[in-house]
Scaffold this motif. Sequence first.
Motif, PDB file in Angstrom:
ATOM      1  N   LEU A  58      11.526  14.727  58.762  1.00 58.86           N
ATOM      2  CA  LEU A  58      10.624  13.847  58.628  1.00 58.86           C
ATOM      3  C   LEU A  58       9.988  12.349  59.532  1.00 58.86           C
ATOM      4  N   ARG A  67      13.323  15.839  49.470  1.00 56.15           N
ATOM      5  CA  ARG A  67      13.356  15.251  50.087  1.00 56.15           C
ATOM      6  C   ARG A  67      15.431  14.613  50.359  1.00 56.15           C
ATOM      7  N   ARG A  71      13.195  17.044  54.786  1.00 52.80           N
ATOM      8  CA  ARG A  71      12.342  17.842  53.626  1.00 52.80           C
ATOM      9  C   ARG A  71      12.837  19.621  53.700  1.00 52.80           C
TER      10      ARG A  71
END
Length: 749
Positions: free
Chosen positions: A154, A138, A193
């Motif tokens: 995200l 991430r 991600r």
Amino acid sequence: MKLSWEARLLIAVASLLAAGGFARLAGPVPADVLWAVADALALVPAVWWVAADLRAHRWGADLLAVLALAGTLAVGEFLAGAIIAAMVATGRLLESAAQRRAGRDLSALLERAPSQAHRRRGHELETVPVGRIAVGDRVVVLPGEVVPVDATLLGDSAFDESALTGEAAAVARRSGDPVRSGVVNAGAAVDLRVTATAEASTYAGVVRLAEQAAAGTAPVARLADRIAMWFLPLSVLIAAAAWALTGDPGRAVAVLVTATPCPLLLAVPVAVTSGMSLASRAGVVLKDGAALELLGQARRLAMDKTGTVTEGRPEVLAVVCAPGVTAGQVLAEAAGVERYSPHVLATAVTRAARRANVVAAQAESVTEEPGRGAHGTVGGHLVHVGKLGSAADLPPWARNAMRRGSLDLASLVWVTRDGVPTAALLVRDQVRRDAARTLRRLRAAGLAHVVLLTGDRVDNAGEVAGLIGVDEVQADATPAQKIERVRAEHERDVTVMVGDGVNDAPALAAADVGIALGSRGSTAAAQAADAVILDDRIDRLADVIEIARRTRRLAVQSAGAGTVLSLLAMAAAAFGWLVPVAGAVVQEAIDVAVILNALRALHRRRPRTGPDELLHRFSGEHAGLVPVRAAVRQAADALAEGAGPAADAAVREAHRMLVAELLPHERAEESELYPALTPVLGGPEGTVTMSRSHAEIERLVRRLGRHLAAGPIQPDQVDDLRATLYGLDAVLTLHFAQEEEAYFTLARE
């Protein structure tokens, strides 16, 4: 300043030639020694050049120079050899200056690629080398940063994707959408991600494509070598025949001396260097003479769209207002809210207000929501600029605006006051006003096939192609598809690629000649290209093609004429009418003639430019008349509901603005601008079409005035009024576009 070895060679040979002339007063031996040394100095590097050519399985003008230099040494014609040595050294110096390559340095592509990334570990952020980012990690991309790897969003954000697609406007992306490396975060900080490592990501692929394209580009044979392919064996044949028939090796040397390809070694580099100098003065820097030679042969052109054919930034095309609201009011409120926003659409709004001479309103408590727009308080009202919260239950004028935006292929920026829509701004990347004229000039110069090659959508690309007149469109093109198409065009004929973005760099490197726009274009594109347009004018492309065509014509003409004269001198030498020294002098006279002809490439008849002050003034007034044109369209739309007080007020306001603002502008053009353009256009006939448009505009305004003079608008007037207003809108749109293209491109920037 450090001299190149070519310059040092020329200085040494010229000094020995001159010193030998003075030494001649002391006797023949000292002079012959000095001249022989000059001959040998030129012979050694010439042998090296020929050896390098032969290793590459090619031979050309240098081989004939070696034979002449060696022949004069062998038979003792040292003065002739020294003269040839000076010619050879001069030609090499000029050729080196004309063809020195800056290289296809891809450092800008590499430097732009992020070296670090922000990886999230729980609630902490750690900055690590991008090579350590793995699939599934991430990462956080801050505002203004380049996305380092391919990933999935995200959260919601907006991205400037112009580096990859060429599309000017920022693109809103939602949570779950894929995001490619190389794009810039135009919103708030956002989490992603990772779906691919840096090495396997999109941007790294663009870099590799550019490297492969540059490595696969073949060197270009010199024009002089191509002529020497047949001239060399013919010269050797004549020399051998003269020796065999007379038994005198001096005649063979005399033939080789007069056959020394100085018209090739000098005239061609002089013409090419002169053409490069002229192109530079025209605002185009060429990285080598080979690029100029190829431009002179080009028959096919591939062009990027965004930033090349278009302005590369969104502009407010039109303002569609609610009944009772004027375009000036809308632009003032919208500019007041948007003035502090860095968003590309906000910049378009403030620029439109400034061009329309509208003062931005004072806005308070301004806040911005990424992907939604900005809002603030103006005069006690909450003004929002951006997207609509809901498209349900829109009034007729707003539905008309949405339909018009779809038809015009424009994005809509909505302006609401206290939650009620008051206007829609139609925003689109505009075609450069000199694009169509440039295409016409390119076709006149000999380009037979033009392809619009863009990563933009098919409908946008097709609209632009129709306006400027290209032969073919390839839309939704990735960098890999662009390079594939350029290579396919190259298979058919000499191909030029023009672009400005990172995504164009591979195609620029693959083309026979890549040309980058350097003003707003990416450094990567400029470094991958063979030529760079220094300012932001696409018409420089036509300038450099015309210069290249004429330069090549003069180079071929000079080399051809010099070769023919050399053949005549060779025949005279073969019959014994020219001894080697006399042959060298004759060859020198031929050189002077062809060089003077080649120097004509330094000059060209430039089209006369217009009166700059007037052209800039009236072009600026065009932008300032946007509210007037918006009022005309708004009045016509208001009549859709039939006659009534609101429609009557809208029509009268449009008529007032036409009389007070538009007609004085048109009359001033007729009395001030058009007479000043008469000498430039070769007579008054050049402005006849525009004058006829002025007459039609005034006729429609008078017709509108007669309608209004009868009193309040009646139902039986509506149809003719709408026809008059829509006709006026169409005539104004066409007339302004024609003037922008035909006249205002005459102004020097």
